[in-house]
Design an enzyme around this catalytic site. Structure first.
Site, PDB file in Angstrom:
ATOM      1  N   GLN A 102       0.844  -1.194   0.000  1.00  0.00           N
ATOM      2  CA  GLN A 102       0.000   0.000   0.000  1.00  0.00           C
ATOM      3  C   GLN A 102       0.876   1.241   0.000  1.00  0.00           C
ATOM      4  O   GLN A 102       0.385   2.356  -0.083  1.00  0.00           O
ATOM      5  CB  GLN A 102      -0.899   0.016   1.235  1.00  0.00           C
ATOM      6  CG  GLN A 102      -1.804  -1.190   1.354  1.00  0.00           C
ATOM      7  CD  GLN A 102      -2.454  -1.258   2.714  1.00  0.00           C
ATOM      8  OE1 GLN A 102      -3.513  -0.702   2.957  1.00  0.00           O
ATOM      9  NE2 GLN A 102      -1.783  -1.944   3.633  1.00  0.00           N
ATOM     10  N   ASN A 103       2.173   1.032   0.135  1.00  0.00           N
ATOM     11  CA  ASN A 103       3.103   2.156   0.253  1.00  0.00           C
ATOM     12  C   ASN A 103       3.450   2.718  -1.123  1.00  0.00           C
ATOM     13  O   ASN A 103       3.436   1.993  -2.116  1.00  0.00           O
ATOM     14  CB  ASN A 103       4.390   1.705   0.972  1.00  0.00           C
ATOM     15  CG  ASN A 103       4.082   1.150   2.358  1.00  0.00           C
ATOM     16  OD1 ASN A 103       3.047   1.466   2.925  1.00  0.00           O
ATOM     17  ND2 ASN A 103       4.956   0.295   2.869  1.00  0.00           N
ATOM     18  N   HIS A 120      -1.460   1.430  -4.302  1.00  0.00           N
ATOM     19  CA  HIS A 120      -1.849   2.840  -4.123  1.00  0.00           C
ATOM     20  C   HIS A 120      -0.969   3.785  -4.923  1.00  0.00           C
ATOM     21  O   HIS A 120      -0.936   4.978  -4.647  1.00  0.00           O
ATOM     22  CB  HIS A 120      -1.812   3.214  -2.625  1.00  0.00           C
ATOM     23  CG  HIS A 120      -2.835   2.482  -1.824  1.00  0.00           C
ATOM     24  ND1 HIS A 120      -2.831   2.440  -0.452  1.00  0.00           N
ATOM     25  CD2 HIS A 120      -3.907   1.736  -2.212  1.00  0.00           C
ATOM     26  CE1 HIS A 120      -3.864   1.710  -0.020  1.00  0.00           C
ATOM     27  NE2 HIS A 120      -4.517   1.270  -1.073  1.00  0.00           N
ATOM     28  N   CYS A 128      -1.003  13.706 -15.485  1.00  0.00           N
ATOM     29  CA  CYS A 128      -1.867  14.859 -15.771  1.00  0.00           C
ATOM     30  C   CYS A 128      -3.220  14.616 -15.085  1.00  0.00           C
ATOM     31  O   CYS A 128      -3.803  13.548 -15.220  1.00  0.00           O
ATOM     32  CB  CYS A 128      -2.068  15.007 -17.280  1.00  0.00           C
ATOM     33  SG  CYS A 128      -3.292  16.286 -17.689  1.00  0.00           S
ATOM     34  N   CYS A 151      -1.147  20.470 -21.495  1.00  0.00           N
ATOM     35  CA  CYS A 151      -2.558  20.756 -21.837  1.00  0.00           C
ATOM     36  C   CYS A 151      -3.113  21.862 -20.953  1.00  0.00           C
ATOM     37  O   CYS A 151      -4.232  22.316 -21.125  1.00  0.00           O
ATOM     38  CB  CYS A 151      -3.400  19.479 -21.671  1.00  0.00           C
ATOM     39  SG  CYS A 151      -3.827  19.088 -19.958  1.00  0.00           S
ATOM     40  N   SER A 190      -2.409  -1.355   9.351  1.00  0.00           N
ATOM     41  CA  SER A 190      -3.487  -1.328  10.350  1.00  0.00           C
ATOM     42  C   SER A 190      -4.732  -2.035   9.826  1.00  0.00           C
ATOM     43  O   SER A 190      -5.672  -2.276  10.573  1.00  0.00           O
ATOM     44  CB  SER A 190      -3.843   0.132  10.681  1.00  0.00           C
ATOM     45  OG  SER A 190      -4.274   0.782   9.478  1.00  0.00           O
ATOM     46  N   ALA A 232       8.871  -4.521  12.335  1.00  0.00           N
ATOM     47  CA  ALA A 232       9.201  -5.202  11.071  1.00  0.00           C
ATOM     48  C   ALA A 232      10.713  -5.311  10.894  1.00  0.00           C
ATOM     49  O   ALA A 232      11.234  -6.355  10.476  1.00  0.00           O
ATOM     50  CB  ALA A 232       8.592  -4.431   9.907  1.00  0.00           C
TER      51      ALA A 232
HETATM   52  C1  BV8 Z   1     -11.845   2.598  -3.457  1.00  0.00           C
HETATM   53  C2  BV8 Z   1      -2.901   7.485  -0.869  1.00  0.00           C
HETATM   54  C3  BV8 Z   1     -13.753   2.441  -4.866  1.00  0.00           C
HETATM   55  C4  BV8 Z   1      -1.530   7.549  -1.279  1.00  0.00           C
HETATM   56  C5  BV8 Z   1      -4.145   5.969   0.451  1.00  0.00           C
HETATM   57  C6  BV8 Z   1     -15.046  -0.668   2.085  1.00  0.00           C
HETATM   58  C7  BV8 Z   1     -15.285  -0.500   3.427  1.00  0.00           C
HETATM   59  C8  BV8 Z   1     -15.005   0.716   4.066  1.00  0.00           C
HETATM   60  C9  BV8 Z   1     -14.481   1.791   3.344  1.00  0.00           C
HETATM   61  C10 BV8 Z   1     -14.255   1.605   2.006  1.00  0.00           C
HETATM   62  C11 BV8 Z   1     -14.520   0.395   1.374  1.00  0.00           C
HETATM   63  N1  BV8 Z   1     -14.195   0.518   0.055  1.00  0.00           N
HETATM   64  C12 BV8 Z   1     -13.734   1.774  -0.158  1.00  0.00           C
HETATM   65  C13 BV8 Z   1     -13.757   2.444   1.014  1.00  0.00           C
HETATM   66  C14 BV8 Z   1     -13.353   3.830   1.189  1.00  0.00           C
HETATM   67  C15 BV8 Z   1     -11.848   3.952   1.355  1.00  0.00           C
HETATM   68  C16 BV8 Z   1     -11.402   3.392   2.689  1.00  0.00           C
HETATM   69  O1  BV8 Z   1     -10.901   2.279   2.777  1.00  0.00           O
HETATM   70  N2  BV8 Z   1     -11.545   4.209   3.716  1.00  0.00           N
HETATM   71  C17 BV8 Z   1     -11.078   3.813   5.039  1.00  0.00           C
HETATM   72  C18 BV8 Z   1     -10.371   5.017   5.691  1.00  0.00           C
HETATM   73  C19 BV8 Z   1     -12.254   3.338   5.848  1.00  0.00           C
HETATM   74  N3  BV8 Z   1     -11.123   3.294   0.290  1.00  0.00           N
HETATM   75  C20 BV8 Z   1     -10.926   3.952  -0.852  1.00  0.00           C
HETATM   76  O2  BV8 Z   1     -11.369   5.072  -1.060  1.00  0.00           O
HETATM   77  C21 BV8 Z   1     -10.113   3.251  -1.924  1.00  0.00           C
HETATM   78  N4  BV8 Z   1     -10.813   3.393  -3.163  1.00  0.00           N
HETATM   79  O3  BV8 Z   1     -12.145   1.627  -2.842  1.00  0.00           O
HETATM   80  O4  BV8 Z   1     -12.529   3.090  -4.542  1.00  0.00           O
HETATM   81  C22 BV8 Z   1     -14.077   2.874  -6.234  1.00  0.00           C
HETATM   82  C23 BV8 Z   1     -14.246   1.890  -7.213  1.00  0.00           C
HETATM   83  C24 BV8 Z   1     -14.582   2.280  -8.498  1.00  0.00           C
HETATM   84  C25 BV8 Z   1     -14.722   3.655  -8.820  1.00  0.00           C
HETATM   85  C26 BV8 Z   1     -14.523   4.617  -7.833  1.00  0.00           C
HETATM   86  C27 BV8 Z   1     -14.202   4.237  -6.537  1.00  0.00           C
HETATM   87  C28 BV8 Z   1      -8.770   3.929  -2.093  1.00  0.00           C
HETATM   88  C29 BV8 Z   1      -7.873   3.600  -0.931  1.00  0.00           C
HETATM   89  C30 BV8 Z   1      -6.477   4.209  -1.142  1.00  0.00           C
HETATM   90  C31 BV8 Z   1      -6.407   5.500  -0.366  1.00  0.00           C
HETATM   91  N5  BV8 Z   1      -5.063   6.060  -0.479  1.00  0.00           N
HETATM   92  N6  BV8 Z   1      -3.029   6.587   0.283  1.00  0.00           N
HETATM   93  C32 BV8 Z   1      -0.774   8.121  -0.136  1.00  0.00           C
HETATM   94  O5  BV8 Z   1      -0.888   9.349   0.104  1.00  0.00           O
HETATM   95  O6  BV8 Z   1      -0.063   7.334   0.500  1.00  0.00           O
HETATM   96  S1  BV8 Z   1      -4.408   5.071   1.825  1.00  0.00           S
HETATM   97  C33 BV8 Z   1      -3.140   5.217   2.962  1.00  0.00           C
HETATM   98  O7  BV8 Z   1      -3.518   4.281   3.990  1.00  0.00           O
HETATM   99  C34 BV8 Z   1      -1.758   4.770   2.503  1.00  0.00           C
HETATM  100  O8  BV8 Z   1      -1.713   4.227   1.214  1.00  0.00           O
HETATM  101  C35 BV8 Z   1      -1.440   3.675   3.538  1.00  0.00           C
HETATM  102  O9  BV8 Z   1      -0.542   2.744   3.109  1.00  0.00           O
HETATM  103  C36 BV8 Z   1      -2.790   3.109   3.685  1.00  0.00           C
HETATM  104  C37 BV8 Z   1      -3.031   2.081   4.725  1.00  0.00           C
HETATM  105  O10 BV8 Z   1      -2.502   2.519   5.936  1.00  0.00           O
HETATM  106  P1  BV8 Z   1      -1.331   1.643   6.587  1.00  0.00           P
HETATM  107  O11 BV8 Z   1      -0.283   1.419   5.557  1.00  0.00           O
HETATM  108  O12 BV8 Z   1      -1.916   0.441   7.223  1.00  0.00           O
HETATM  109  O13 BV8 Z   1      -0.749   2.663   7.633  1.00  0.00           O
HETATM  110  P2  BV8 Z   1      -1.327   2.959   9.087  1.00  0.00           P
HETATM  111  O14 BV8 Z   1      -0.653   4.183   9.616  1.00  0.00           O
HETATM  112  O15 BV8 Z   1      -2.821   2.902   9.056  1.00  0.00           O
HETATM  113  O16 BV8 Z   1      -0.848   1.699   9.943  1.00  0.00           O
HETATM  114  C38 BV8 Z   1       0.533   1.503  10.161  1.00  0.00           C
HETATM  115  C39 BV8 Z   1       0.659   0.213  10.928  1.00  0.00           C
HETATM  116  O17 BV8 Z   1       2.035  -0.021  11.144  1.00  0.00           O
HETATM  117  C40 BV8 Z   1      -0.005   0.246  12.293  1.00  0.00           C
HETATM  118  O18 BV8 Z   1      -0.784  -0.920  12.465  1.00  0.00           O
HETATM  119  C41 BV8 Z   1       1.178   0.238  13.274  1.00  0.00           C
HETATM  120  O19 BV8 Z   1       0.882  -0.494  14.456  1.00  0.00           O
HETATM  121  C42 BV8 Z   1       2.213  -0.489  12.465  1.00  0.00           C
HETATM  122  N7  BV8 Z   1       3.598  -0.205  12.836  1.00  0.00           N
HETATM  123  C43 BV8 Z   1       4.099   0.895  13.442  1.00  0.00           C
HETATM  124  N8  BV8 Z   1       5.442   0.738  13.613  1.00  0.00           N
HETATM  125  C44 BV8 Z   1       5.767  -0.473  13.067  1.00  0.00           C
HETATM  126  C45 BV8 Z   1       4.598  -1.078  12.576  1.00  0.00           C
HETATM  127  N9  BV8 Z   1       4.592  -2.298  11.988  1.00  0.00           N
HETATM  128  C46 BV8 Z   1       5.784  -2.934  11.889  1.00  0.00           C
HETATM  129  N10 BV8 Z   1       6.943  -2.414  12.323  1.00  0.00           N
HETATM  130  C47 BV8 Z   1       6.978  -1.198  12.922  1.00  0.00           C
HETATM  131  N11 BV8 Z   1       8.151  -0.685  13.364  1.00  0.00           N
END
Ligand code: BV8
Length: 245
Positions: A102-103, A120, A128, A151, A190, A232
């Site tokens: 997802q990164n 992602h 564009c 454009c 997460s 990790a």
């Molecule tokens: C879509 C952009 C449909 C780039 C990102 C179904 C159910 C509910 C909601 C939805 C659903 N379907 C769609 C949705 C809506 C939405 C969604 O999921 N919302 C959430 C908030 C509820 N999803 C979307 O909108 C997706 N699109 O489904 O479109 C569609 C279909 C057709 C036509 C039109 C539309 C798009 C999702 C992508 C969003 N873009 N990023 C950027 O700027 O990066 S998401 C963003 O969150 C990043 O990409 C990131 O990678 C991603 C996930 O987060 P994590 O990577 O898990 O990071 P987080 O901080 O949350 O967690 C970190 C973890 O690491 C923690 O658990 C922590 O404990 C752990 N950690 C900490 N330290 C360490 C560690 N682990 C190991 N070692 C360590 N040292």
């Protein structure tokens, strides 16, 4: 570091088809903040809907472009960590191996991983905002106004914002690999964002072994056969060394 369950090593060794799912946590030891860790998360200053949506870019192009500039600056100073390198070493052990991330930093490929699916997008690619085509734009760190395409429309990061569909080819390859895999290793996510977070559930339904590496409990923990609590950068190299030994 927590002792690695013997069954986990045995299963990773005996499997022939493996899927890895990574999130922002795999890059923490590279110095890149996660999204949702409260005290350090990138979202601390913003809410996702403020900066990672097409509507936000439409309304505040400079704020959104500036936020990605900020992240590019952090990522430009980051190097792959031991977890990235360990996953790159693991790839050739399996007949089928797929690293779904997802990164958007590109650190997995920088560490040598080859079969990487960036669900992602990638912060180093620019497209564009009107034509959708990738534009070979030389990014200069610190530029806070979004540049324009020939454009006339703004350029934008080639990443997937909330409400936007994931890249179809990468997503279907991720689903196919998950449906076939015998083991899925979820590292540093997460499990909040869909549809990426559904992959461990699909793996479980395909009767694959689901293993989670994360210091915290997440929504994926409930679907995991094993949860290994820890960082990790420590757990993944130890796991890979045990599998390859
Ligand atoms: C879509 C952009 C449909 C780039 C990102 C179904 C159910 C509910 C909601 C939805 C659903 N379907 C769609 C949705 C809506 C939405 C969604 O999921 N919302 C959430 C908030 C509820 N999803 C979307 O909108 C997706 N699109 O489904 O479109 C569609 C279909 C057709 C036509 C039109 C539309 C798009 C999702 C992508 C969003 N873009 N990023 C950027 O700027 O990066 S998401 C963003 O969150 C990043 O990409 C990131 O990678 C991603 C996930 O987060 P994590 O990577 O898990 O990071 P987080 O901080 O949350 O967690 C970190 C973890 O690491 C923690 O658990 C922590 O404990 C752990 N950690 C900490 N330290 C360490 C560690 N682990 C190991 N070692 C360590 N040292």
């Amino acid at each position: 570091m927590e002792r690695l369950p013997v069954e986990v090593i045995r299963s990773l060794k005996s499997a022939r088809r493996c899927v890895i799912l990574t999130g922002a946590g795999v890059s923490v030891e590279s110095g890149i903040p996660t999204f949702r860790d409260a005290e350090t998360g990138l979202w601390t200053d913003f809410k996702p809907e403020d900066v990672a949506t097409p509507e936000a870019f439409e309304r505040y192009p400079e704020r959104v472009w500036g936020w990605y500039e900020h992240r590019r600056r952090i990522i430009a100073g980051a190097a792959p960590n031991a977890a990235h390198y360990a996953l790159a070493r693991l790839e050739d052990y399996y007949e089928e191996f797929c690293l779904v991330t997802q990164n958007i930093s590109g650190l997995h490929r920088a560490a040598g991983s080859r079969n990487v699916l960036e669900l992602h997008g990638n912060i180093w690619r620019t497209r564009c905002s009107r034509e959708g085509k990738i534009v070979d734009y030389r990014l200069t760190i610190g530029e806070v106004k979004p540049p324009r395409c020939a454009c006339g429309a703004y350029l934008r990061p080639d990443v997937v914002w909330f409400g936007e569909p994931l890249p179809q080819e990468e997503l279907s390859q991720a689903y196919d690999a998950t449906a076939r895999c015998q083991v899925l290793l979820s590292i540093g996510t997460s499990g909040v964002v869909q549809p990426s977070a559904s992959l461990p559930v699909l793996a479980r339904q395909a009767e694959a072994l689901v293993i989670e590496v994360n210091p915290e409990t997440t929504s994926i923990s409930a679907f995991a056969d094993y949860t290994i609590r820890g960082k990790a950068g420590e757990i993944v190299p130890a796991l890979v060394d045990a599998v390859l030994s």
